[in-house]
Design a protein around this motif. Sequence first.
Motif, PDB file in Angstrom:
ATOM      1  N   ILE A 139       0.819  -1.218   0.000  1.00  0.00           N
ATOM      2  CA  ILE A 139       0.000   0.000   0.000  1.00  0.00           C
ATOM      3  C   ILE A 139       0.854   1.270   0.000  1.00  0.00           C
ATOM      4  O   ILE A 139       0.379   2.328  -0.383  1.00  0.00           O
ATOM      5  N   SER A 140       2.098   1.147   0.404  1.00  0.00           N
ATOM      6  CA  SER A 140       2.972   2.324   0.394  1.00  0.00           C
ATOM      7  C   SER A 140       3.986   2.257  -0.741  1.00  0.00           C
ATOM      8  O   SER A 140       4.936   3.042  -0.784  1.00  0.00           O
ATOM      9  N   GLY A 141       3.769   1.364  -1.687  1.00  0.00           N
ATOM     10  CA  GLY A 141       4.703   1.138  -2.789  1.00  0.00           C
ATOM     11  C   GLY A 141       4.953   2.347  -3.670  1.00  0.00           C
ATOM     12  O   GLY A 141       5.993   2.439  -4.312  1.00  0.00           O
ATOM     13  N   ASP A 146      12.159   7.400   1.985  1.00  0.00           N
ATOM     14  CA  ASP A 146      12.170   8.672   2.717  1.00  0.00           C
ATOM     15  C   ASP A 146      10.768   9.260   2.838  1.00  0.00           C
ATOM     16  O   ASP A 146      10.405   9.802   3.888  1.00  0.00           O
ATOM     17  N   GLU A 147       9.971   9.154   1.779  1.00  0.00           N
ATOM     18  CA  GLU A 147       8.599   9.675   1.825  1.00  0.00           C
ATOM     19  C   GLU A 147       7.758   8.889   2.831  1.00  0.00           C
ATOM     20  O   GLU A 147       6.930   9.459   3.547  1.00  0.00           O
ATOM     21  N   CYS A 152       4.806   8.909   7.909  1.00  0.00           N
ATOM     22  CA  CYS A 152       4.564   8.406   9.268  1.00  0.00           C
ATOM     23  C   CYS A 152       4.830   9.493  10.300  1.00  0.00           C
ATOM     24  O   CYS A 152       4.052   9.675  11.243  1.00  0.00           O
ATOM     25  N   ARG A 153       5.903  10.233  10.115  1.00  0.00           N
ATOM     26  CA  ARG A 153       6.233  11.328  11.038  1.00  0.00           C
ATOM     27  C   ARG A 153       5.143  12.392  11.023  1.00  0.00           C
ATOM     28  O   ARG A 153       4.683  12.846  12.071  1.00  0.00           O
TER      29      ARG A 153
END
Length: 160
Positions: A139-141, A146-147, A152-153
Amino acid sequence: MGRNKDPETPKELAHFNARIEGIDYDVLDELVGYAVRRAQLSIYEDFAASLGEEDITPQRFSSLVIIENNPGISQTRLSEVMGIARSGVVSIIDRFEAQGLVERQDAGDRRSYQLRLTREGQKQLRRVKKMVKEHDERISGALTPDERVQLCRLLRQLCN
């Protein structure tokens, strides 16, 4: 592990399309909360498709991870961490206990139990963690490493 009945996720929704061409979203395109909710619906759909046969939900998975990493946590504390009612945690733990994944240990107070994963719970969680990590990578592919860290941050910042 059991099916989740998310009242905000329509059961009849075959596939959630977060962005439909030709629709004017007006101010919705500017709202962080709207974007986060749309992303959450897409992510939840993939989670359910990926782990549906495991009978695990994001909430149940999170509960197992918290219990594993905080052995002896009380049901009350788990409900605080999870942001759900204590009765919801009791239901989750009842299910896990019946499946042999979690055990309640008397904490010296009849109203409080310490929670621990059983050996079977540890084994099952190891297996499911791999599947959840694969889901998360999928899903985060579209994001660079870094992104992904940055996203998340930024999302954690919204919670403060």
